[in-house]
Design a protein around this motif. Sequence first.
Motif, PDB file in Angstrom:
ATOM      1  N   VAL A  30       4.470 -39.613  83.072  1.00 14.08           N
ATOM      2  CA  VAL A  30       3.981 -38.569  83.985  1.00 14.08           C
ATOM      3  C   VAL A  30       2.901 -37.786  83.242  1.00 14.08           C
ATOM      4  O   VAL A  30       3.016 -37.540  82.038  1.00 14.08           O
ATOM      5  N   ASP A  31       1.838 -37.398  83.952  1.00 15.81           N
ATOM      6  CA  ASP A  31       0.747 -36.693  83.282  1.00 15.81           C
ATOM      7  C   ASP A  31       1.182 -35.286  82.859  1.00 15.81           C
ATOM      8  O   ASP A  31       2.228 -34.788  83.269  1.00 15.81           O
ATOM      9  N   LYS A  32       0.363 -34.656  82.013  1.00 12.45           N
ATOM     10  CA  LYS A  32       0.731 -33.372  81.424  1.00 12.45           C
ATOM     11  C   LYS A  32       0.996 -32.320  82.482  1.00 12.45           C
ATOM     12  O   LYS A  32       1.954 -31.548  82.378  1.00 12.45           O
ATOM     13  N   GLU A  33       0.169 -32.257  83.503  1.00 13.85           N
ATOM     14  CA  GLU A  33       0.364 -31.274  84.565  1.00 13.85           C
ATOM     15  C   GLU A  33       1.721 -31.467  85.233  1.00 13.85           C
ATOM     16  O   GLU A  33       2.436 -30.494  85.514  1.00 13.85           O
ATOM     17  N   GLY A  34       2.078 -32.715  85.490  1.00 13.63           N
ATOM     18  CA  GLY A  34       3.364 -33.004  86.107  1.00 13.63           C
ATOM     19  C   GLY A  34       4.527 -32.669  85.201  1.00 13.63           C
ATOM     20  O   GLY A  34       5.575 -32.175  85.653  1.00 13.63           O
ATOM     21  N   ARG A  35       4.351 -32.920  83.905  1.00 18.84           N
ATOM     22  CA  ARG A  35       5.418 -32.602  82.948  1.00 18.84           C
ATOM     23  C   ARG A  35       5.659 -31.099  82.883  1.00 18.84           C
ATOM     24  O   ARG A  35       6.805 -30.638  82.867  1.00 18.84           O
ATOM     25  N   ILE A  36       4.587 -30.330  82.839  1.00 25.34           N
ATOM     26  CA  ILE A  36       4.725 -28.874  82.763  1.00 25.34           C
ATOM     27  C   ILE A  36       5.335 -28.311  84.037  1.00 25.34           C
ATOM     28  O   ILE A  36       6.199 -27.425  84.005  1.00 25.34           O
ATOM     29  N   LYS A  37       4.906 -28.817  85.181  1.00 24.82           N
ATOM     30  CA  LYS A  37       5.472 -28.361  86.451  1.00 24.82           C
ATOM     31  C   LYS A  37       6.969 -28.623  86.516  1.00 24.82           C
ATOM     32  O   LYS A  37       7.746 -27.764  86.958  1.00 24.82           O
ATOM     33  N   ALA A  38       7.395 -29.793  86.041  1.00 28.79           N
ATOM     34  CA  ALA A  38       8.812 -30.137  86.080  1.00 28.79           C
ATOM     35  C   ALA A  38       9.642 -29.189  85.219  1.00 28.79           C
ATOM     36  O   ALA A  38      10.716 -28.734  85.636  1.00 28.79           O
ATOM     37  N   LEU A  39       9.160 -28.856  84.036  1.00 28.26           N
ATOM     38  CA  LEU A  39       9.939 -27.963  83.169  1.00 28.26           C
ATOM     39  C   LEU A  39       9.944 -26.540  83.717  1.00 28.26           C
ATOM     40  O   LEU A  39      10.944 -25.818  83.582  1.00 28.26           O
ATOM     41  N   GLU A  40       8.847 -26.126  84.356  1.00 33.20           N
ATOM     42  CA  GLU A  40       8.812 -24.795  84.971  1.00 33.20           C
ATOM     43  C   GLU A  40       9.855 -24.681  86.076  1.00 33.20           C
ATOM     44  O   GLU A  40      10.554 -23.660  86.188  1.00 33.20           O
ATOM     45  N   VAL A  41       9.972 -25.726  86.881  1.00 31.86           N
ATOM     46  CA  VAL A  41      10.960 -25.738  87.967  1.00 31.86           C
ATOM     47  C   VAL A  41      12.374 -25.614  87.398  1.00 31.86           C
ATOM     48  O   VAL A  41      13.201 -24.841  87.894  1.00 31.86           O
ATOM     49  N   GLN A  42      12.664 -26.355  86.333  1.00 29.99           N
ATOM     50  CA  GLN A  42      14.001 -26.344  85.753  1.00 29.99           C
ATOM     51  C   GLN A  42      14.313 -25.030  85.042  1.00 29.99           C
ATOM     52  O   GLN A  42      15.432 -24.520  85.123  1.00 29.99           O
ATOM     53  N   MET A  43      13.329 -24.455  84.358  1.00 30.11           N
ATOM     54  CA  MET A  43      13.543 -23.160  83.705  1.00 30.11           C
ATOM     55  C   MET A  43      13.886 -22.086  84.733  1.00 30.11           C
ATOM     56  O   MET A  43      14.811 -21.287  84.541  1.00 30.11           O
ATOM     57  N   GLU A  44      13.140 -22.069  85.828  1.00 28.05           N
ATOM     58  CA  GLU A  44      13.375 -21.070  86.873  1.00 28.05           C
ATOM     59  C   GLU A  44      14.750 -21.290  87.502  1.00 28.05           C
ATOM     60  O   GLU A  44      15.489 -20.336  87.759  1.00 28.05           O
TER      61      GLU A  44
END
Length: 335
Positions: A30-44
């Motif tokens: 998964v590209d970097k943007e997708g990776r960051i979005k996924a971790l943001e969703v899980q952190m929240e």
Amino acid sequence: MELSHLVGAFQQATGMSGFINQINALRNTVDKEGRIKALEVQMEKMYREGVSAMADISNCDESFACKSKSPMYTRTFFELFGSEPKDAQEVLESGIALAKAAEEWGIDGAITPHSCYTMSPQLLAKAAQEGLKSGFLSYHSQESEEEEELIISGTGALAENYKGRGLSTPPVTGKPALLYFIDRLLSFSESPVQGNILLVHNVAINQESIDYAKKHLASPYFAICPLSNIFIHRALPPLDLMRNNGLKICLGTDSLSSNTVLSIVKEIVCIHENFPHIELAEILDWACSNGAKMLGKDNILGSFEPGKAPGVVLMDNIDWNNMKLTDKTTARRLV
């Protein structure tokens, strides 16, 4: 957190050797943007469900921005890998640079060794010595019988995996893997080794390992990640042995590469199902009080006491007759 994009991507019950092959193949699909979005969703999501503080493992800087603005406290351990002794100093320096970058974001963290099987003895000792300057260390310990076979006899699936890739393996000691790790610590430190040392997984821990840890580590904590252990190994830590020895147990999830959900509630339900005699109150101590102590935040988190601000979490759909969480239990933050 930085592996959150891998949810649903891994085959289960592959053992550690199979898991390593999958992480090598799938980590950057998964590209970097997708990776960051996924971790943001899980952190929240985790904060919304009541997680106030977390120890996290990182190998890069992709979680820094999210952690810097999250209301959740995080301590980040920057894992080092390197099976070849000649690479130890270079790997160490790259890890120190990553930890300094995190500091610029206002994130607490330091480097840490990963495990006995991913590091040369030289790198393991160097990483541990540097990491303990922060007062904290995290280490994947006795996660599988494959790990034990590797250290005790130099055989098994994990040994064959590394040899098949032309990589060096750690020395054969004839003793449990935790003893090998502690001996690396004792190569630069007097006993008992100071600092909060988090030993993670403990699926293959035994009495010999426990005795050695209690003798030579000043403040060891033992994290369990039940759903992850079932996901990879179809095995669980010997919780009764750990409890009978008075170990300070903490509760974790591991990542979404080896779990289907990041949920402390689901981890507790898993413990209920497999160890029904362990009372909910004791498990909540693992999830709350012991975690705060390990992170050095028990002055403000982990329990309801005057002067603290631990947050308030509502869990519903509890089996009150048996005092257990259920598959229908959810958690949400009130404060």
